[in-house]
Design a protein around this motif. Structure first.
Motif, PDB file in Angstrom:
ATOM      1  N   ILE A 261       0.833  -1.209   0.000  1.00 14.53           N
ATOM      2  CA  ILE A 261       0.000   0.000   0.000  1.00 14.53           C
ATOM      3  C   ILE A 261       0.867   1.259   0.000  1.00 14.53           C
ATOM      4  O   ILE A 261       0.602   2.237  -0.725  1.00 14.53           O
ATOM      5  CB  ILE A 261      -0.950  -0.007   1.220  1.00 14.53           C
ATOM      6  CG1 ILE A 261      -2.148  -0.910   0.945  1.00 14.53           C
ATOM      7  CG2 ILE A 261      -1.439   1.402   1.557  1.00 14.53           C
ATOM      8  CD1 ILE A 261      -3.085  -0.404  -0.137  1.00 14.53           C
ATOM      9  N   VAL A 262       1.937   1.244   0.798  1.00  8.44           N
ATOM     10  CA  VAL A 262       2.821   2.417   0.839  1.00  8.44           C
ATOM     11  C   VAL A 262       3.603   2.544  -0.466  1.00  8.44           C
ATOM     12  O   VAL A 262       3.838   3.660  -0.954  1.00  8.44           O
ATOM     13  CB  VAL A 262       3.753   2.339   2.065  1.00  8.44           C
ATOM     14  CG1 VAL A 262       4.794   3.454   2.031  1.00  8.44           C
ATOM     15  CG2 VAL A 262       2.936   2.440   3.353  1.00  8.44           C
ATOM     16  N   LEU A 263       3.994   1.420  -1.063  1.00 13.18           N
ATOM     17  CA  LEU A 263       4.584   1.473  -2.404  1.00 13.18           C
ATOM     18  C   LEU A 263       3.615   2.117  -3.388  1.00 13.18           C
ATOM     19  O   LEU A 263       4.012   2.949  -4.217  1.00 13.18           O
ATOM     20  CB  LEU A 263       4.930   0.066  -2.882  1.00 13.18           C
ATOM     21  CG  LEU A 263       6.271  -0.541  -2.477  1.00 13.18           C
ATOM     22  CD1 LEU A 263       6.355  -1.982  -2.966  1.00 13.18           C
ATOM     23  CD2 LEU A 263       7.432   0.264  -3.036  1.00 13.18           C
ATOM     24  N   LEU A 264       2.343   1.735  -3.289  1.00 14.76           N
ATOM     25  CA  LEU A 264       1.329   2.272  -4.194  1.00 14.76           C
ATOM     26  C   LEU A 264       1.214   3.785  -4.078  1.00 14.76           C
ATOM     27  O   LEU A 264       1.218   4.495  -5.095  1.00 14.76           O
ATOM     28  CB  LEU A 264      -0.020   1.611  -3.911  1.00 14.76           C
ATOM     29  CG  LEU A 264      -1.220   2.175  -4.692  1.00 14.76           C
ATOM     30  CD1 LEU A 264      -1.087   1.881  -6.173  1.00 14.76           C
ATOM     31  CD2 LEU A 264      -2.535   1.622  -4.134  1.00 14.76           C
ATOM     32  N   ILE A 265       1.106   4.308  -2.857  1.00 13.74           N
ATOM     33  CA  ILE A 265       0.905   5.756  -2.734  1.00 13.74           C
ATOM     34  C   ILE A 265       2.166   6.535  -3.092  1.00 13.74           C
ATOM     35  O   ILE A 265       2.079   7.670  -3.559  1.00 13.74           O
ATOM     36  CB  ILE A 265       0.362   6.150  -1.336  1.00 13.74           C
ATOM     37  CG1 ILE A 265       1.291   5.697  -0.210  1.00 13.74           C
ATOM     38  CG2 ILE A 265      -1.043   5.621  -1.142  1.00 13.74           C
ATOM     39  CD1 ILE A 265       0.834   6.151   1.170  1.00 13.74           C
ATOM     40  N   ASN A 266       3.351   5.933  -2.923  1.00 13.84           N
ATOM     41  CA  ASN A 266       4.572   6.593  -3.394  1.00 13.84           C
ATOM     42  C   ASN A 266       4.610   6.617  -4.917  1.00 13.84           C
ATOM     43  O   ASN A 266       5.053   7.606  -5.511  1.00 13.84           O
ATOM     44  CB  ASN A 266       5.808   5.892  -2.834  1.00 13.84           C
ATOM     45  CG  ASN A 266       6.200   6.401  -1.459  1.00 13.84           C
ATOM     46  OD1 ASN A 266       6.887   7.401  -1.328  1.00 13.84           O
ATOM     47  ND2 ASN A 266       5.731   5.719  -0.424  1.00 13.84           N
TER      48      ASN A 266
END
Length: 452
Positions: A261-266
């Motif tokens: 999820i954090v990869l996605l928002i980055n």
């Protein structure tokens, strides 16, 4: 039961100083975009290679950021939050002093260092706010971090005047005006280590309890400290946050979903179009017949600031997940309006679409991404996930203008609109609300999370 603070003024000043770290990031990122030509003409009169030097400097600051993504999380976990903050502030002052010398090699080295330090603050400050500030103020000061980041960019724009060319050293040294008192304040007044980090690095139970209590008593009243220390230790044990999390742990079931999820928002931070708009806005406004395209572009920065203020004001009422989901949807709407403007050659409509996008970006991927990832991942996870943002930022900065020229504005912004829509749906399905939840609760919810 709410935890009672020892001094509201003390807590507010501490939160302000942590949030103000965003200003340094914005100033250093923005300063060479706006002031370089003025600086170079005065520091290197007669030289004609300014454009190539400027392009190289942009790459060096991006490379510094990428190296920070690979290493800063580990350093923060080893040194601790407090000592890492002292190290960053000390290094900033040293790099500022070195940058006052006229030397191209030193210029490259200091831009790399500024990229490393600025990127490191985007991990450290939200982490410290998350782990140290009272629950009632966390979202507010997280929002303030992005407000100060946008103010740093606007400050850099405000100093881009030819008359300051002879005084370029003052422009380079300007951050020291804030960093020196900030460093002194941390050394003398705000000597606070994160209880979460103490849990992670201290094995002896009695020593751990005593260190946590000593840290908490600087913020909270004595009557609440022992109870809070016990709760933090229990939570750390139940969430397994007392153990240091390495890179390999991020792909295990315990952290895989939140890491993705954090990869996605980055990824979405760059691929919903922020830097494409910055690179192309002035030319686009010119082609659509705007009378003062540079003014329209400058106001884009004002819209970014307005969005940052809005999400901070709404921090107590709106969850970060809601802001991210809705914000990406509104970014897509802004792109749609821009596509209509390009199709019908409507300059005013283009301005409206771009400004709507900028406000929505600030209220979502700008203002909420950093605190959200601090909510759901340890320092190492945040820094590794951020690599994708810095890689994309570097590639877009290097090739974004050429890509837009090759494929056309309509095609590029159509793709960006689709990415924003898909990102909004994916985050709505797999993201979680993190407000008022412990690390253990967040970890458990992600472990059982299915789409929607």
């Amino acid at each position: 039961m709410a935890n009672r603070v020892r001094s509201s003024l003390y807590v507010s000043l501490y939160g302000f100083l942590l949030s103000f770290s965003g200003w340094y990031f914005g100033y250093e990122i923005g300063m060479f975009n706006t002031f370089f030509d003025i600086f170079y003409a005065n520091a290197y009169p007669g030289n004609t290679d300014g454009e190539s030097v400027k392009a190289n400097l942009s790459l060096f600051i991006m490379f510094g950021g990428m190296i920070a993504c690979l290493s800063a999380g580990y350093i923060i976990d080893v040194l601790g939050r407090y000592r890492s903050a002292l190290a960053l502030m000390t290094a900033q002052l040293l790099i500022i002093a070195i940058s006052l010398n006229v030397s191209i090699p030193l210029l490259y080295a200091t831009r790399f260092a500024h990229g490393y330090l600025a990127c490191s603050w985007t991990f450290l400050a939200p982490l410290m706010i998350r782990e140290l500030m009272p629950d009632a103020t966390k979202n507010f000061f997280s929002g303030m971090f992005y407000i100060f980041l946008t103010l740093g960019i606007l400050t850099a724009y405000g100093l881009a005047y030819d008359v300051l060319g002879d005084y370029w050293r003052y422009v380079f040294a300007f951050p020291a005006v804030f960093e020196i008192p900030k460093l002194i304040s941390f050394v003398l007044v705000f000597r606070i280590e994160s209880p979460k980090w103490i849990c992670m690095r201290t094995r002896d139970a009695d020593v751990r309890q005593a260190l946590i209590a000593d840290s908490l008593k600087r913020i909270y009243v004595d009557e609440d400290v022992d109870r809070m220390a016990s709760l933090i230790v229990d939570e750390s044990r139940s969430a397994s946050t007392g153990d240091e999390v390495g890179v390999r742990d991020l792909i295990t079931p315990a952290y895989r979903t939140q890491f993705l999820i954090v990869l996605l928002i980055n990824f979405l931070n760059q691929m919903t179009g922020i830097n494409f708009l910055i690179l192309n806005s002035t030319e686009m406004f010119t082609e659509l017949g705007r009378a003062n395209p540079k003014r329209d572009t400058f106001i884009m920065g004002i819209m970014n600031f307005i969005g940052a203020v809005a999400i901070t004001a709404l921090a107590a009422r709106v969850s970060k997940k809601y802001a991210l989901v809705v914000g990406m949807g509104v970014q897509a709407l802004g792109h749609f309006i821009l596509l209509l403007a390009i199709t019908f050659k409507a300059g005013l409509l283009a301005v409206f679409g771009v400004y709507l996008y900028m406000v929505a970006f600030a209220m979502s991927l700008g203002g909420c991404m950093y605190p959200y990832q601090a909510d759901v991942l340890p320092a190492t996870g945040i820094s590794i996930a951020s690599v994708i943002q810095w890689i994309l930022s570097t590639l877009i900065g290097k090739f974004g203008y050429e890509i837009t020229k090759k494929f056309g504005q309509f095609t590029v912004f159509l793709v960006l609109m689709i990415i924003a829509l898909i990102g909004s749906v994916l985050f709505a399905g797999y993201g979680i609300v993190t407000e008022n939840k412990t690390d253990a609760e967040i970890k458990d919810e992600f472990n059982t999370k299915t789409f929607m």
